[in-house]
Design a protein around this motif. Structure first.
Motif, mmCIF file in Angstrom:
data_model
loop_
_atom_site.group_PDB
_atom_site.id
_atom_site.type_symbol
_atom_site.label_atom_id
_atom_site.label_comp_id
_atom_site.label_asym_id
_atom_site.label_seq_id
_atom_site.Cartn_x
_atom_site.Cartn_y
_atom_site.Cartn_z
ATOM 1 N N ALA A 123 90.569 61.522 60.858
ATOM 2 C CA ALA A 123 89.514 62.445 60.147
ATOM 3 C C ALA A 123 88.778 63.342 61.143
ATOM 4 O O ALA A 123 88.480 64.516 60.896
ATOM 5 C CB ALA A 123 88.741 61.743 58.981
ATOM 6 N N GLU A 124 88.020 62.472 62.061
ATOM 7 C CA GLU A 124 86.967 63.276 62.951
ATOM 8 C C GLU A 124 87.971 64.358 63.708
ATOM 9 O O GLU A 124 87.180 65.417 63.949
ATOM 10 C CB GLU A 124 86.269 62.372 63.807
ATOM 11 N N LYS A 125 88.811 64.050 64.143
ATOM 12 C CA LYS A 125 89.821 64.982 65.112
ATOM 13 C C LYS A 125 90.408 66.012 64.383
ATOM 14 O O LYS A 125 90.225 67.500 64.630
ATOM 15 C CB LYS A 125 91.052 64.062 65.596
ATOM 16 N N LYS A 126 90.670 65.814 62.912
ATOM 17 C CA LYS A 126 91.189 67.022 62.161
ATOM 18 C C LYS A 126 90.017 67.901 61.867
ATOM 19 O O LYS A 126 89.924 69.307 62.024
ATOM 20 C CB LYS A 126 91.441 66.537 60.814
ATOM 21 N N CYS A 127 88.629 67.425 61.919
ATOM 22 C CA CYS A 127 87.513 68.386 61.379
ATOM 23 C C CYS A 127 87.073 68.918 62.768
ATOM 24 O O CYS A 127 86.795 70.239 62.860
ATOM 25 C CB CYS A 127 86.271 67.318 60.938
ATOM 26 N N GLU A 128 87.422 68.292 63.817
ATOM 27 C CA GLU A 128 86.998 68.975 65.272
ATOM 28 C C GLU A 128 87.795 70.312 65.384
ATOM 29 O O GLU A 128 87.601 71.287 65.795
ATOM 30 C CB GLU A 128 87.247 68.016 66.072
ATOM 31 N N ILE A 129 89.117 70.166 65.055
ATOM 32 C CA ILE A 129 90.078 71.154 65.162
ATOM 33 C C ILE A 129 89.926 72.291 64.334
ATOM 34 O O ILE A 129 89.961 73.513 64.642
ATOM 35 C CB ILE A 129 91.605 70.740 65.239
ATOM 36 N N ALA A 130 89.655 71.970 62.835
ATOM 37 C CA ALA A 130 89.237 72.863 61.976
ATOM 38 C C ALA A 130 87.905 73.649 62.537
ATOM 39 O O ALA A 130 87.988 74.978 62.390
ATOM 40 C CB ALA A 130 88.870 72.202 60.722
ATOM 41 N N ALA A 131 87.157 73.159 63.033
ATOM 42 C CA ALA A 131 85.724 73.660 63.505
ATOM 43 C C ALA A 131 86.113 74.745 64.589
ATOM 44 O O ALA A 131 85.469 75.863 64.348
ATOM 45 C CB ALA A 131 84.728 72.764 63.771
ATOM 46 N N HIS A 132 86.791 74.252 65.569
ATOM 47 C CA HIS A 132 87.032 75.176 66.538
ATOM 48 C C HIS A 132 87.964 76.305 66.039
ATOM 49 O O HIS A 132 87.783 77.588 66.609
ATOM 50 C CB HIS A 132 87.926 74.463 67.622
ATOM 51 N N MET A 133 88.971 76.184 65.324
ATOM 52 C CA MET A 133 89.941 77.095 64.757
ATOM 53 C C MET A 133 89.208 78.215 63.821
ATOM 54 O O MET A 133 88.988 79.584 64.021
ATOM 55 C CB MET A 133 90.939 76.617 64.128
ATOM 56 N N VAL A 134 88.056 77.715 63.236
ATOM 57 C CA VAL A 134 87.315 78.480 62.071
ATOM 58 C C VAL A 134 86.515 79.380 63.131
ATOM 59 O O VAL A 134 86.129 80.632 62.870
ATOM 60 C CB VAL A 134 86.609 77.782 61.040
ATOM 61 N N GLU A 135 85.895 78.968 63.919
ATOM 62 C CA GLU A 135 85.082 79.615 64.978
ATOM 63 C C GLU A 135 86.044 80.595 65.715
ATOM 64 O O GLU A 135 85.565 81.863 65.748
ATOM 65 C CB GLU A 135 84.478 78.678 66.117
ATOM 66 N N ALA A 136 87.213 80.536 66.188
ATOM 67 C CA ALA A 136 87.863 81.358 66.789
ATOM 68 C C ALA A 136 88.371 82.483 65.489
ATOM 69 O O ALA A 136 88.376 83.828 65.877
ATOM 70 C CB ALA A 136 89.389 80.937 67.302
ATOM 71 N N LEU A 137 88.694 82.044 64.542
ATOM 72 C CA LEU A 137 89.130 83.147 63.359
ATOM 73 C C LEU A 137 88.036 84.086 63.006
ATOM 74 O O LEU A 137 88.175 85.136 63.062
ATOM 75 C CB LEU A 137 89.404 82.545 62.285
ATOM 76 N N THR A 138 86.850 83.667 63.046
ATOM 77 C CA THR A 138 85.550 84.317 62.447
ATOM 78 C C THR A 138 85.290 85.274 63.654
ATOM 79 O O THR A 138 84.775 86.379 63.549
ATOM 80 C CB THR A 138 84.409 83.434 62.168
ATOM 81 N N ALA A 139 85.543 84.732 64.874
ATOM 82 C CA ALA A 139 85.087 85.531 66.028
ATOM 83 C C ALA A 139 86.114 86.681 66.150
ATOM 84 O O ALA A 139 85.735 87.928 66.558
ATOM 85 C CB ALA A 139 85.132 84.940 67.391
ATOM 86 N N ALA A 140 87.192 86.732 65.799
ATOM 87 C CA ALA A 140 88.387 87.691 65.598
ATOM 88 C C ALA A 140 88.076 88.522 64.540
ATOM 89 O O ALA A 140 88.661 89.638 64.331
ATOM 90 C CB ALA A 140 89.638 87.012 65.570
ATOM 91 N N GLY A 141 87.175 88.446 63.589
ATOM 92 C CA GLY A 141 86.689 89.193 62.588
ATOM 93 C C GLY A 141 87.180 88.832 61.050
ATOM 94 O O GLY A 141 87.200 89.538 60.219
ATOM 95 N N ILE A 142 87.813 87.748 60.830
ATOM 96 C CA ILE A 142 88.051 86.946 59.560
ATOM 97 C C ILE A 142 86.996 86.452 58.896
ATOM 98 O O ILE A 142 86.259 85.670 59.716
ATOM 99 C CB ILE A 142 89.413 86.065 59.747
ATOM 100 N N LYS A 143 86.820 86.723 57.699
ATOM 101 C CA LYS A 143 85.532 86.101 56.873
ATOM 102 C C LYS A 143 86.040 84.761 56.506
ATOM 103 O O LYS A 143 86.979 84.105 56.272
ATOM 104 C CB LYS A 143 85.505 86.959 55.484
ATOM 105 N N LYS A 144 84.974 84.007 56.405
ATOM 106 C CA LYS A 144 84.974 82.635 56.161
ATOM 107 C C LYS A 144 85.824 82.554 54.833
ATOM 108 O O LYS A 144 86.412 81.420 54.527
ATOM 109 C CB LYS A 144 83.847 81.924 56.000
ATOM 110 N N GLU A 145 85.367 83.226 53.856
ATOM 111 C CA GLU A 145 85.763 82.984 52.470
ATOM 112 C C GLU A 145 87.526 83.426 52.715
ATOM 113 O O GLU A 145 88.280 83.051 51.730
ATOM 114 C CB GLU A 145 85.140 84.170 51.555
ATOM 115 N N ASP A 146 87.846 83.881 53.547
ATOM 116 C CA ASP A 146 89.519 84.341 53.760
ATOM 117 C C ASP A 146 90.185 83.202 54.422
ATOM 118 O O ASP A 146 91.362 83.282 54.773
ATOM 119 C CB ASP A 146 89.716 85.655 54.392
ATOM 120 N N ILE A 147 89.504 82.195 54.986
ATOM 121 C CA ILE A 147 89.956 81.068 55.736
ATOM 122 C C ILE A 147 90.408 79.797 54.792
ATOM 123 O O ILE A 147 89.282 79.152 53.939
ATOM 124 C CB ILE A 147 88.984 80.609 56.867
#
Lengths: 271, 271
Positions: A138-162
């Motif tokens: 579970a912890e590793k899944k959450c860690e990957i999710a956090a990094h991925m969402v960070e990268a996606l929002t940095a690229a301009g994708i809104k959180k509500e679209d993830i």
């Protein structure tokens, strides 16, 4: 029936099903549109379309599926493909806000799909898988999710679209798989507010009998854990009965009005 | 079938059921023993006995139930009574380690039952109810549980002999009831290590149709949340199918051996 509190993505138009693969090859619009309509009427907010069985023709077939489905139902689609060219062609003809299904947290996959999501302001599903492995914990899944969402929002994708999918492996093979994915849901919810969490339960029951029972039970547990979007067949009455019961039990169906109507319409089975 | 990972308390010998009340009055040993046997064979580790419908005769009927049931099955019982005299009489004849079901966190109830539990080294069920109210909120349930367990251990009861029941009210009446009780389970688990958490789902579906569907769905969610003891009818195949599926999904049935056997024995229903 009122719309369900859970957002449902209908998975039936998938080329891994023989009947669908054949309909795609024969450009059988009527069959595809029927599959779209029954899912939409049964409560799917999104319809998933997949032409992945045809490697060569996916770039032609995926947009054909989009046009065919959207001619029949007024719903946004999930574009279920690993091929960026096919996804791009599908996005060109898609009406409304599509969702790209899916990417892993790997440079090549991100580089191919994220610009498309940005350009078309569409949604995107991120699996908790990176270039190193498909973690069970579970912890590793959450860690990957956090990094991925960070990268996606940095690229301009809104959180509500993830839409984060904490990926469940078959419990017949990995006994801890269900438990860890269920544990990942509240961790991800707490660590990354504002995103959606989507689960499918098709995988979890792989190679086991009575898959609908496992899928229904798993999805109810995932709802209790905080999943808000589910990849499930709304035409499967035993799965839908479980979802409707879970909504009543989780306070998402005030005074159980939807539960009672479903019962009166014979949609909950006997007893 | 292997013993279930979840500890099951069979609720069928309850004087609120007409057939049981009549059997108790007629001292019909055969019927009571049949009800005990079918629950035990279906997987109940404990058999609950209740003669609460008979206010005047409970002190006579409860020990009769204990002797009658234990003559048929080799299992410890839950003594389901609010009457300390009846519980004491039942404890005198009970073989093995009984469980007193139940007390609230109220001085009068504690004073009456706790000394009996200490004297007979038996288990005790504590409801998250105090003299002020029956709280809905998860945090308040946990708070009452913590104070109650403190008082019980101070009196000399071991943590492993304490069964906390976070009490669920009917969702048809209180929409948040299920959600809050499910949220209470991991809070109580984290705050009070070493105790058991028991849930019954009979209440949650009160006045709603298809109660077995709600009960099965609720218990699966409670298992995922950390409940380890359940008050449920093991002879109800749809509830048991859900429990067996939940165990497979939660890694409590390695490689799904029990799930697959149950399927082969026709115990999971169709599909």
């Amino acid at each position: 029936m009122n719309p369900p509190a859970l957002t449902i993505v209908g998975p039936r138009i998938n080329s891994s099903r023989k009947i669908i693969a054949q309909a795609i090859q024969e450009k059988n619009e009527a069959l595809i549109q029927h599959e779209a309509r029954i899912q939409h009427e049964a409560g799917a907010a999104y319809i998933d379309v997949n032409a992945g069985a045809f490697l060569e023709q996916e770039v032609e077939y995926l947009p054909w599926l989009v046009r065919t489905v959207q001619a029949a139902v007024d719903a946004p689609l999930w574009l279920d493909s690993a091929d960026a060219e096919a996804v791009e062609a599908a996005l060109e003809v898609h009406r409304g806000k599509a969702v790209i299904n899916s990417i892993t947290f790997e440079k090549q996959r991100m580089d191919a799909m994220v610009p498309l999501a940005v350009k078309h302001s569409c949604g995107i599903v991120g699996l908790t898988i990176d270039s190193i492995r498909v973690p069970t914990e579970a912890e590793k899944k959450c860690e990957i999710a956090a990094h991925m969402v960070e990268a996606l929002t940095a690229a301009g994708i809104k959180k509500e679209d993830i839409f984060v999918d904490p990926v469940v492996m078959p419990v017949g093979v990995a006994p801890e798989a269900g438990k860890e994915t269920l544990a990942a849901i509240p961790l991800i919810r707490a660590a990354i507010p504002g995103i959606h969490i989507v689960c499918g339960a098709g995988n979890v029951s792989f190679q086991l009998p009575n898959r609908a029972l496992l899928e229904a039970t798993y999805l109810a547990m995932a709802m209790a854990a905080g999943m808000d979007v589910a990849f499930l067949d709304p035409c499967n009455t035993s799965i839908m009965a479980s979802i409707i019961a879970a909504e009543a039990l989780l306070g998402k169906d005030e005074f159980c009005i939807r539960y009672i109507s479903a019962y009166r319409e014979g949609k909950l089975g006997k007893k």
